[in-house]
Design a protein around this motif. Structure first.
Motif, PDB file in Angstrom:
ATOM      1  N   ASN A 182      17.917  83.486  38.781  1.00  0.00           N
ATOM      2  CA  ASN A 182      17.604  83.307  40.171  1.00  0.00           C
ATOM      3  C   ASN A 182      17.710  81.980  40.970  1.00  0.00           C
ATOM      4  O   ASN A 182      17.585  81.755  41.924  1.00  0.00           O
ATOM      5  N   PHE A 183      18.085  80.867  40.035  1.00  0.00           N
ATOM      6  CA  PHE A 183      18.085  79.608  40.366  1.00  0.00           C
ATOM      7  C   PHE A 183      19.446  79.040  40.504  1.00  0.00           C
ATOM      8  O   PHE A 183      20.554  79.748  40.105  1.00  0.00           O
ATOM      9  N   SER A 184      19.588  77.924  40.977  1.00  0.00           N
ATOM     10  CA  SER A 184      21.018  77.394  41.239  1.00  0.00           C
ATOM     11  C   SER A 184      21.470  76.583  39.952  1.00  0.00           C
ATOM     12  O   SER A 184      20.670  75.671  39.429  1.00  0.00           O
ATOM     13  N   TRP A 185      22.739  76.527  39.687  1.00  0.00           N
ATOM     14  CA  TRP A 185      23.483  75.709  38.851  1.00  0.00           C
ATOM     15  C   TRP A 185      24.565  74.679  39.216  1.00  0.00           C
ATOM     16  O   TRP A 185      24.878  75.303  40.289  1.00  0.00           O
ATOM     17  N   ILE A 186      24.642  73.767  38.537  1.00  0.00           N
ATOM     18  CA  ILE A 186      25.544  72.742  39.074  1.00  0.00           C
ATOM     19  C   ILE A 186      26.475  72.054  37.983  1.00  0.00           C
ATOM     20  O   ILE A 186      25.920  71.883  36.982  1.00  0.00           O
ATOM     21  N   SER A 187      27.636  71.657  38.304  1.00  0.00           N
ATOM     22  CA  SER A 187      28.545  71.006  37.233  1.00  0.00           C
ATOM     23  C   SER A 187      29.837  70.731  38.213  1.00  0.00           C
ATOM     24  O   SER A 187      30.427  71.574  38.715  1.00  0.00           O
ATOM     25  N   ALA A 188      29.997  69.579  37.727  1.00  0.00           N
ATOM     26  CA  ALA A 188      31.457  69.077  38.549  1.00  0.00           C
ATOM     27  C   ALA A 188      32.837  69.133  37.323  1.00  0.00           C
ATOM     28  O   ALA A 188      33.680  69.131  37.899  1.00  0.00           O
ATOM     29  N   ASN A 189      32.121  68.949  36.283  1.00  0.00           N
ATOM     30  CA  ASN A 189      33.321  68.775  35.186  1.00  0.00           C
ATOM     31  C   ASN A 189      33.642  70.162  34.317  1.00  0.00           C
ATOM     32  O   ASN A 189      34.350  69.916  33.177  1.00  0.00           O
ATOM     33  N   VAL A 190      32.771  71.037  34.237  1.00  0.00           N
ATOM     34  CA  VAL A 190      33.007  72.171  33.350  1.00  0.00           C
ATOM     35  C   VAL A 190      33.149  73.297  34.077  1.00  0.00           C
ATOM     36  O   VAL A 190      32.869  73.749  35.080  1.00  0.00           O
ATOM     37  N   LYS A 191      34.475  73.953  33.938  1.00  0.00           N
ATOM     38  CA  LYS A 191      34.976  75.410  34.397  1.00  0.00           C
ATOM     39  C   LYS A 191      35.093  76.299  33.323  1.00  0.00           C
ATOM     40  O   LYS A 191      35.718  76.010  32.325  1.00  0.00           O
ATOM     41  N   LEU A 192      35.150  77.447  33.974  1.00  0.00           N
ATOM     42  CA  LEU A 192      35.713  78.568  33.329  1.00  0.00           C
ATOM     43  C   LEU A 192      37.253  78.847  33.162  1.00  0.00           C
ATOM     44  O   LEU A 192      37.895  78.990  34.212  1.00  0.00           O
ATOM     45  N   LYS A 193      37.601  78.831  31.714  1.00  0.00           N
ATOM     46  CA  LYS A 193      38.963  78.838  31.658  1.00  0.00           C
ATOM     47  C   LYS A 193      39.524  80.181  31.468  1.00  0.00           C
ATOM     48  O   LYS A 193      39.128  81.033  30.634  1.00  0.00           O
ATOM     49  N   THR A 194      40.426  80.660  32.512  1.00  0.00           N
ATOM     50  CA  THR A 194      41.021  82.049  32.358  1.00  0.00           C
ATOM     51  C   THR A 194      42.583  81.844  32.088  1.00  0.00           C
ATOM     52  O   THR A 194      42.972  80.593  31.886  1.00  0.00           O
ATOM     53  N   LYS A 195      43.159  83.092  32.125  1.00  0.00           N
ATOM     54  CA  LYS A 195      44.658  83.090  31.919  1.00  0.00           C
ATOM     55  C   LYS A 195      45.481  82.372  32.929  1.00  0.00           C
ATOM     56  O   LYS A 195      46.253  81.661  32.535  1.00  0.00           O
ATOM     57  N   GLU A 196      45.005  82.504  34.134  1.00  0.00           N
ATOM     58  CA  GLU A 196      45.507  81.749  35.244  1.00  0.00           C
ATOM     59  C   GLU A 196      45.339  80.499  35.588  1.00  0.00           C
ATOM     60  O   GLU A 196      46.262  79.704  35.870  1.00  0.00           O
ATOM     61  N   ALA A 197      44.251  80.105  35.277  1.00  0.00           N
ATOM     62  CA  ALA A 197      43.615  78.755  35.712  1.00  0.00           C
ATOM     63  C   ALA A 197      42.159  78.628  35.233  1.00  0.00           C
ATOM     64  O   ALA A 197      41.458  79.487  34.963  1.00  0.00           O
ATOM     65  N   ALA A 198      41.863  77.406  35.358  1.00  0.00           N
ATOM     66  CA  ALA A 198      40.348  77.063  35.221  1.00  0.00           C
ATOM     67  C   ALA A 198      39.492  77.307  36.571  1.00  0.00           C
ATOM     68  O   ALA A 198      40.152  76.647  37.577  1.00  0.00           O
ATOM     69  N   VAL A 199      38.655  77.900  36.611  1.00  0.00           N
ATOM     70  CA  VAL A 199      37.948  78.280  37.626  1.00  0.00           C
ATOM     71  C   VAL A 199      36.272  77.882  37.550  1.00  0.00           C
ATOM     72  O   VAL A 199      36.040  77.907  36.522  1.00  0.00           O
ATOM     73  N   PRO A 200      35.645  77.723  38.780  1.00  0.00           N
ATOM     74  CA  PRO A 200      34.040  77.636  38.635  1.00  0.00           C
ATOM     75  C   PRO A 200      33.399  78.688  37.630  1.00  0.00           C
ATOM     76  O   PRO A 200      33.945  79.861  37.974  1.00  0.00           O
ATOM     77  N   PHE A 201      32.241  78.375  37.231  1.00  0.00           N
ATOM     78  CA  PHE A 201      31.685  79.599  36.621  1.00  0.00           C
ATOM     79  C   PHE A 201      30.817  80.241  37.952  1.00  0.00           C
ATOM     80  O   PHE A 201      30.946  79.714  38.792  1.00  0.00           O
TER      81      PHE A 201
END
Length: 502
Positions: free
Chosen positions: A130-149
């Protein structure tokens, strides 16, 4: 009459000046935790405990409604509770999310241990939070591109931001916007994670945020040296709340304060902050608060903790009775932190391997365990219970007595040394390098001799050391202990050995 008017005029000026001055300032409080893996108190109940932290949290809110609660990374793993199965599924941090939701955390940063769990499990934890997360340098890697979690609820995706903004309002209506930036150390490579450069992303996220808010703070999970570099790159940050080291520290780089609390909520940082809107000056006064048995636990959070502890105790009782019995007092901290345990011989590694030999009445030549089996990523001190040993070795497993040719043993030992920095590094008992050569039980290793070695069962599966398995011709025999023997579970061996040292 003129005198009365003068007094009235003077008092009016004082009141007006006071109000005007107050209108320019706003006070707020940050409560910082980092590297918390256990929701219950540790070290025989002496320190830590999230229910105790919540008591402090509520007291701070009463004192100042503008109080925010932060986690500077590392909370989903490693934990003993996370390894057990409930309803056929491993917990994997679910207990921590439930507790943190009840505590109303405001903002959390990704730590490297968040990526110990699978993408599927991490997504579940994100969705549950229920809380907020934050990150500038970690992304979710997908087949198309790296996107925000992201969090997903009812088919709607809410992306994790590179920055975070919070508006605060004082009792007299004074408002400010405070911003946060965050980066995570790229020390846990996973196929589903893309790490951007920490320093480039920290600077870029600050640049994108600074003109939209009154003041920016850091919430990071990197090494202290990396935090210091960030402070040099962004000298206008009043405070960086950091994690990763597990031991408390408070450093100044220029005007940037870098604060880290102890792991597992043994301590927390309380930052009382005053911001002057007119001068743009931020004053930070910080207190390192010990979380100990003198603090009365919050009832609501304690109920959740107790529920999970009951589940845990049931599982542990299947292996050992009296799991909360104090079995040893560690006057010198026992080092099970990831970096040392996977790189050098530590006192905790020596105790574990010594206990493995003890489990066979010392009728083995040496004992070996892979550093990756030791999952606590912390130091143990003070009163230790059986539960603490389960935290150290959450996966358990047999201690095998293996007859092995000396030439293969040498090859195994050499491999373990070369694997420094990984989970395949070997903690050892009675196997030492003397003058550049291996010595087994104080005698030069003989490659033609057959040795009896106590191995953790994981090592004989060939995952860490590919050529070490029951299929190797130089593995002569393997003895698997009976359930009645203490070697049946490595944790029983350690507990039994430690009891002899009291």
């Amino acid at each position: 009459m003129n005198f009365t008017k003068s007094i009235f005029y003077f008092l009016s000026l004082v009141i007006l000046f006071s109000c005007s001055n107050k209108d320019e300032k706003i006070d707020f409080t940050f409560l910082q935790l980092n590297d918390v893996y256990e929701i219950a108190p540790i070290q025989g109940g002496e320190y830590g405990g999230m229910a105790r932290v919540e008591t402090i949290h509520k007291e701070l809110i009463v004192e100042n409604k503008n109080t925010m609660l932060f986690m500077a990374g590392d909370f989903l793993n490693p934990s003993l509770l996370g390894t057990i199965k409930v309803d056929g599924e491993r917990v994997r941090g679910k207990q921590m999310i439930e507790v943190m939701n009840a505590m109303n955390f405001d903002l959390v940063a990704f730590g490297n241990h968040e990526f110990d769990v699978s993408q599927k499990d991490l997504q579940k934890r994100l969705n549950e939070s229920n809380f907020s997360w934050i990150s500038a340098n970690v992304k979710l890697k997908t087949k198309e591109a790296a996107v925000p979690f992201y969090k997903e609820r009812n088919g709607h995706k809410e992306h994790v931001g590179e920055t975070f903004i919070k508006e605060l309002t004082d009792a007299d209506g004074t408002k400010i916007k405070i911003g946060f930036i965050s980066v995570c150390i790229p020390s846990n490579p996973k196929g589903y994670v893309e790490y951007g450069n920490m320093f480039v992303k920290a600077r870029a996220s600050y640049a994108s945020l600074k003109d939209s808010v009154d003041v920016v703070f850091g919430l990071t999970h990197v090494s202290l040296e990396d935090d210091k570099r960030i402070a040099e790159i962004i000298p206008d940050l009043p405070l960086i709340m950091g994690g990763h080291e597990h031991t408390n520290s408070n450093d100044l780089v220029g005007n940037v304060q870098i604060s880290k609390a102890d792991a597992n909520a043994k301590t927390v940082y309380i930052h009382k902050i005053s911001f002057d809107k007119k001068t743009k000056k931020t004053i930070v006064k910080s207190e390192l608060k010990e979380i100990n048995s003198a603090i009365i636990p919050d009832e609501k959070v304690a109920k959740i903790v107790d529920k999970w502890q009951s589940i845990l105790n049931l599982k542990i009782n299947e292996i050992i009775k009296n799991p909360n019995e104090v079995i040893f007092n560690a006057k010198t901290p026992l080092d099970g932190r990831d970096t040392p345990i996977r790189s050098v011989q530590t006192n905790l590694g020596k105790i574990i391997t010594r206990a493995m030999s003890f489990g066979y009445n010392d009728k083995v030549d040496c004992a070996l365990v892979n550093g990756g089996s030791i999952r606590i990523d912390d130091q143990l001190s003070g009163n230790l219970t059986a539960v603490d040993i389960f935290r150290v070795l959450p996966y358990g497993g047999d201690v095998l007595k293996v007859e092995i040719k000396g030439s293969l043993l040498k090859r195994v030992l050499d491999y373990g040394v070369k694997a420094a920095g990984t989970g395949a590094y070997l903690q050892r008992y009675n196997a030492e390098i003397v003058d550049g050569k291996w010595s087994i039980n104080n005698k030069l290793l003989n490659e033609n001799k057959v040795y009896k070695v106590a191995f953790s069962d994981y090592l004989l599966k060939g995952f860490d050391i590919p050529f070490l398995s029951d299929k190797n011709d130089y593995v002569i025999s393997i003895y698997k202990p009976l359930k009645s023997e203490i070697s049946f579970d490595i944790r029983k061996s350690v507990i039994s050995y430690l009891k002899t040292l009291q």
